[in-house]
Design a protein around this motif. Structure first.
Motif, short mmCIF file in Angstrom:
data_model
loop_
_atom_site.label_atom_id
_atom_site.label_comp_id
_atom_site.label_asym_id
_atom_site.label_seq_id
_atom_site.Cartn_x
_atom_site.Cartn_y
_atom_site.Cartn_z
N ASN A 120 0.82 -1.21 0.00
CA ASN A 120 0.00 0.00 0.00
C ASN A 120 0.85 1.26 0.00
N LYS A 123 2.08 2.15 -3.60
CA LYS A 123 1.16 2.11 -4.73
C LYS A 123 1.30 3.31 -5.66
N GLU A 124 1.80 4.43 -5.14
CA GLU A 124 2.01 5.59 -5.99
C GLU A 124 3.44 5.65 -6.54
N ASP A 152 -2.01 3.51 -11.99
CA ASP A 152 -2.60 4.09 -10.78
C ASP A 152 -3.96 3.47 -10.50
N TYR A 156 -4.84 1.18 -7.31
CA TYR A 156 -5.84 1.66 -6.36
C TYR A 156 -6.99 0.67 -6.22
N ASP A 160 -7.88 -0.17 -2.49
CA ASP A 160 -9.11 0.48 -2.03
C ASP A 160 -10.28 -0.48 -1.93
N ASN A 226 -10.07 8.77 -4.41
CA ASN A 226 -10.55 8.19 -5.65
C ASN A 226 -10.85 9.29 -6.68
#
Length: 295
Positions: A120, A123-124, A152, A156, A160, A226
């Protein structure tokens, strides 16, 4: 195929078709959950050509290994006269992910942005590193923002919605001759249909749920960050001839050239397997201002 003999579980994989492969993965995972996998596991690929192994094969296999891995279970790759097993061991360095506890290892082949265990907090970072890598090595003057944007969204989706408890992987491979980027992300989590149907209880089938998830700007708005683009953001990155393929729970989806088709599976996939390709040569050139002067 699952074979048990002398307390050794042999898992045999059919590499010829990715749908059959994912069905094998799903059945093996179900056997694991039911307690039918012993503490000694041998993975066999029966001499299949490595050319048949695509990113979706590798990420889903990694998810299965991650699910099976524990201190009391030994997992081995069959390598003798088995090109796929040798490829996973030598080129992709699978051992270092589990015995070595690493999240990423550089592959022997520069065209392969190797298996990445998704975290997590990263993730970016991963989409940026992928963007920078291909920008630097292959397409200096191309606008590759679609690569980052699609990754991305794929990542996500894992963090998420999937609740995969860390069991998620991505794998990226570049065909330099054809200028095509192959991307796969797989997790053993809830699955897209399960998440959508919890948000919209009036939807009764996984096929309907997956179709809804692909609509432009659809999101269940589970997190403040989001963007609202949803999985349609991935399809929008695909140009003519590219395709997007998703298998999740009891459904699968194929999108190509603006056409989306959804089908029911004859098996239940425990999460989401997502695979798409991008024709990088069709990406637009960046607009670069060579000289900028102030009056």
């Amino acid at each position: 195929m699952i074979e048990i003999s002398n307390c050794i579980t042999t898992l045999r994989f059919n590499c010829s078709d990715r749908q059959d492969w994912l069905k094998d993965i799903a059945e093996m995972y179900e056997a694991l959950i039911c307690g039918d996998i012993t503490d000694n596991v041998l993975l066999r690929f029966d001499g299949h050509d490595t050319a048949k192994i695509k990113p979706i094969h590798i990420t889903s296999l990694a998810c299965l290994i991650e699910a099976m891995a524990n201190p009391n279970r030994g997992i081995r790759l069959h390598r003798q006269n088995d090109p796929v097993g040798e490829f996973l061991w030598t080129d992709l360095k699978f051992r270092e992910y589990w015995a070595g506890g690493k999240n990423f290892v550089e592959a022997s082949d520069n065209s392969i942005f190797n298996l990445w265990r998704l975290r997590n907090e990263e993730k970016e970072i991963v989409p940026i590193r992928v963007y920078d890598y291909f920008k630097k090595h292959y397409f200096l003057h191309k606008d590759l923002s679609s690569i980052k944007n699609s990754l991305d969204e794929a990542y996500y989706n894992v963090f998420d919605h999937a609740d995969a408890n860390g069991n998620a992987f991505s794998f990226i491979q570049y065909d330099e001759d054809r200028h095509i980027l192959y991307i796969a992300v797989c997790d053993f989590g809830k699955g897209i249909p399960t998440t959508v149907r919890a948000f919209k209880p009036d939807i009764t089938t996984d096929v309907e749920a997956l179709q809804l998830a692909m609509q432009n700007r659809f999101t269940i708005k589970s997190q403040n960050h989001n963007s609202g683009m949803g999985l349609g953001n991935i399809m929008s990155a695909c140009t003519e001839g590219d395709s997007l393929w998703i298998v999740s729970n009891n459904s699968r989806l194929i999108a190509k050239d603006g056409e989306i088709r959804c089908f029911a599976n004859d098996f239940y996939f425990p999460g989401t397997a997502l695979f798409y390709n991008l024709s990088l040569s069709k990406f637009e050139d960046e607009e670069i201002i060579d000289n900028f002067e102030l009056d």
